[in-house]
Design an enzyme around this catalytic site. Sequence first.
Site, PDB file in Angstrom:
ATOM      1  N   CYS A  55       0.804  -1.239   0.000  1.00  0.00           N
ATOM      2  CA  CYS A  55       0.000   0.000   0.000  1.00  0.00           C
ATOM      3  C   CYS A  55       0.828   1.277   0.000  1.00  0.00           C
ATOM      4  CB  CYS A  55      -0.918  -0.003   1.211  1.00  0.00           C
ATOM      5  SG  CYS A  55      -2.208  -1.247   1.096  1.00  0.00           S
TER       6      CYS A  55
HETATM    7  N1  LIG Z   1      -2.322  -6.526   0.956  1.00  0.00           N
HETATM    8  C1  LIG Z   1      -2.858  -5.572   1.671  1.00  0.00           C
HETATM    9  O1  LIG Z   1      -2.551  -5.453   2.831  1.00  0.00           O
HETATM   10  C2  LIG Z   1      -3.880  -4.604   1.057  1.00  0.00           C
HETATM   11  C3  LIG Z   1      -4.573  -3.759   1.923  1.00  0.00           C
HETATM   12  C4  LIG Z   1      -5.531  -2.899   1.405  1.00  0.00           C
HETATM   13  C5  LIG Z   1      -5.765  -2.869   0.029  1.00  0.00           C
HETATM   14  N2  LIG Z   1      -5.073  -3.683  -0.815  1.00  0.00           N
HETATM   15  C6  LIG Z   1      -5.406  -3.624  -2.234  1.00  0.00           C
HETATM   16  O2  LIG Z   1      -6.176  -4.762  -2.596  1.00  0.00           O
HETATM   17  C7  LIG Z   1      -5.871  -5.175  -3.926  1.00  0.00           C
HETATM   18  C8  LIG Z   1      -5.435  -6.640  -3.927  1.00  0.00           C
HETATM   19  O3  LIG Z   1      -4.243  -6.759  -3.171  1.00  0.00           O
HETATM   20  P1  LIG Z   1      -3.730  -8.142  -2.569  1.00  0.00           P
HETATM   21  O4  LIG Z   1      -2.697  -7.760  -1.562  1.00  0.00           O
HETATM   22  O5  LIG Z   1      -4.873  -8.994  -2.128  1.00  0.00           O
HETATM   23  O6  LIG Z   1      -3.055  -8.782  -3.862  1.00  0.00           O
HETATM   24  P2  LIG Z   1      -2.494 -10.280  -4.019  1.00  0.00           P
HETATM   25  O7  LIG Z   1      -1.420 -10.195  -5.026  1.00  0.00           O
HETATM   26  O8  LIG Z   1      -2.229 -10.864  -2.672  1.00  0.00           O
HETATM   27  O9  LIG Z   1      -3.719 -11.090  -4.622  1.00  0.00           O
HETATM   28  C9  LIG Z   1      -4.326 -10.774  -5.826  1.00  0.00           C
HETATM   29  C10 LIG Z   1      -4.841 -12.057  -6.492  1.00  0.00           C
HETATM   30  O10 LIG Z   1      -5.550 -11.668  -7.672  1.00  0.00           O
HETATM   31  C11 LIG Z   1      -5.297 -12.628  -8.700  1.00  0.00           C
HETATM   32  N3  LIG Z   1      -5.610 -12.038  -9.989  1.00  0.00           N
HETATM   33  C12 LIG Z   1      -4.895 -11.139 -10.712  1.00  0.00           C
HETATM   34  N4  LIG Z   1      -5.563 -10.805 -11.834  1.00  0.00           N
HETATM   35  C13 LIG Z   1      -6.729 -11.496 -11.823  1.00  0.00           C
HETATM   36  C14 LIG Z   1      -7.849 -11.584 -12.707  1.00  0.00           C
HETATM   37  N5  LIG Z   1      -7.903 -10.833 -13.804  1.00  0.00           N
HETATM   38  N6  LIG Z   1      -8.840 -12.425 -12.391  1.00  0.00           N
HETATM   39  C15 LIG Z   1      -8.802 -13.175 -11.271  1.00  0.00           C
HETATM   40  N7  LIG Z   1      -7.789 -13.132 -10.378  1.00  0.00           N
HETATM   41  C16 LIG Z   1      -6.757 -12.297 -10.660  1.00  0.00           C
HETATM   42  C17 LIG Z   1      -3.841 -12.984  -8.494  1.00  0.00           C
HETATM   43  O11 LIG Z   1      -3.535 -14.224  -9.089  1.00  0.00           O
HETATM   44  C18 LIG Z   1      -3.734 -13.011  -6.951  1.00  0.00           C
HETATM   45  O12 LIG Z   1      -3.976 -14.289  -6.434  1.00  0.00           O
HETATM   46  C19 LIG Z   1      -4.805  -4.217  -4.436  1.00  0.00           C
HETATM   47  O13 LIG Z   1      -5.441  -3.180  -5.130  1.00  0.00           O
HETATM   48  C20 LIG Z   1      -4.208  -3.670  -3.149  1.00  0.00           C
HETATM   49  O14 LIG Z   1      -3.662  -2.370  -3.322  1.00  0.00           O
HETATM   50  C21 LIG Z   1      -4.135  -4.565  -0.314  1.00  0.00           C
END
Ligand SMILES: NC(=O)c1ccc[n+]([C@@H]2O[C@H](COP(=O)([O-])OP(=O)(O)OC[C@H]3O[C@@H](n4cnc5c(N)ncnc54)[C@H](O)[C@@H]3O)[C@@H](O)[C@H]2O)c1
Length: 425
Positions: free
Chosen positions: A265
């Site tokens: 983030c």
């Molecule tokens: N990790 C955190 O602490 C956090 C906190 C708040 C917000 N976010 C936001 O949440 C969002 C997701 O982050 P995350 O940390 O969960 O990411 P991540 O990389 O852990 O997981 C994302 C998943 O999405 C899958 N993916 C990618 N493209 C896809 C598609 N077209 N169809 C289906 N699946 C698909 C990937 O294979 C992966 O498993 C981001 O925008 C991030 O900024 C993350």
Amino acid sequence: MTLAGESLDLVVIGLGYVGLPLAQEACRSGLKVTGLDVNAGVVATLGERRSHVDDLSDADVEAMLAAGFVATTNPAVISQAKTVVICVPTPLADDGRPDLGPVLAAAATVAGHLTAGTLVILESTTYPGTTEELLRPRLEESGLRIGVDIFLAFSPERIDPGNPVYGFRNTPKVVGGSTPACTAAATAFYRLVVDEVVPARGTREAEMAKLLENTYRHVNIALVNEMARFCHELDIDLWDVIRCASTKPFGFQPFYPGPGVGGHCIPIDPNYLSYQVQAALGYPFRFVELAQEINNGMPSYVVHRIQNALNDVAKPLRGSTVLLMGVTYKADISDQRESPAAPIAQKLAEQGARVIFHDPYVPFWTVKGLELNRVAVLEEAVEKADITVLLQSHSVYDLETLGRLAPLLLDTRGAMPDLPSVERL
Ligand SMILES: NC(=O)c1ccc[n+]([C@@H]2O[C@H](COP(=O)([O-])OP(=O)(O)OC[C@H]3O[C@@H](n4cnc5c(N)ncnc54)[C@H](O)[C@@H]3O)[C@@H](O)[C@H]2O)c1
């Protein structure tokens, strides 16, 4: 596997750090949940009852599967869903611009399987306008009308990995819909899985709320990181300063200096906002740019301090053994994304140091193709290293003992006890 035609309460797209806890809470709330991911490895791991994110154990995944959760790569499940929540990554492209490729791909997948009555929610962090300008037109290509036939909303994720107090359910959820009917539909959905839902005026306000939260952290961390540099010169213990200031019961929130910012983030999301301000309005978001400059400069500053500390004991950095302790971006979790430990290791190696590391959560560590040696016995390695650098203060570390064993230790977290061999950032 879900039977054809059977209705699903929720399909979560993207089963990572954000999507999986949502799916878990929805299962706990008695909803019928399916997870969709493009990564067949992630789907297979979950099917084998194994978790790949810090906040869920293997037992948690097992409980989800027992509650009917299914992970799949088959997008056809979307047509059975009452609600679809998109939790795919929003990284930066190589040139530093937002990379909305995964969001657009997920939107196309949803649009291809959309049926009347479905509620679609985007949770991925992004710049204000994404839901209206990118998602909405794609969903409308289906011929279904937003706010009438289908419902669209944005709800930022606030997951704090490793936080023992605030989890998915007891963290209030901000929700902004494309129309009032969309906000109402999304609010009703989240009331099933969280204790408090906070409706925003619209999608843009909800998108911006997340960026304000992250930019606020980014800027305040930069403030103390800049102060850390001159407090060192002035021989003032900044951690003690922060401790004292924190006793003010109003108007102050403590932030702490460190070796740089990491995670998915703080180093990334404010770029989404500064990019959009520049692209849409033609002027910079100066606070973000300054915070970036200061926070991105911290790894070099840490290397400079390591060099100075070695110099004080008549040792050059070249050829010295530098032990990095804790290489994840946050304490007590295994996530290494954007960890400042990586640029620090790289810069040290470039200058000829022999870099070794220890982290209870990281069995193997590769930085720019270079595999670093992980020490087997931490106490022994601390005793032998020319300098140890505490980068991440995991709670399993016995800092008192390690501090006494180390001939020289740079503490970038203000966590070590006062000892002659220990220097604070
Ligand atoms: N990790 C955190 O602490 C956090 C906190 C708040 C917000 N976010 C936001 O949440 C969002 C997701 O982050 P995350 O940390 O969960 O990411 P991540 O990389 O852990 O997981 C994302 C998943 O999405 C899958 N993916 C990618 N493209 C896809 C598609 N077209 N169809 C289906 N699946 C698909 C990937 O294979 C992966 O498993 C981001 O925008 C991030 O900024 C993350």
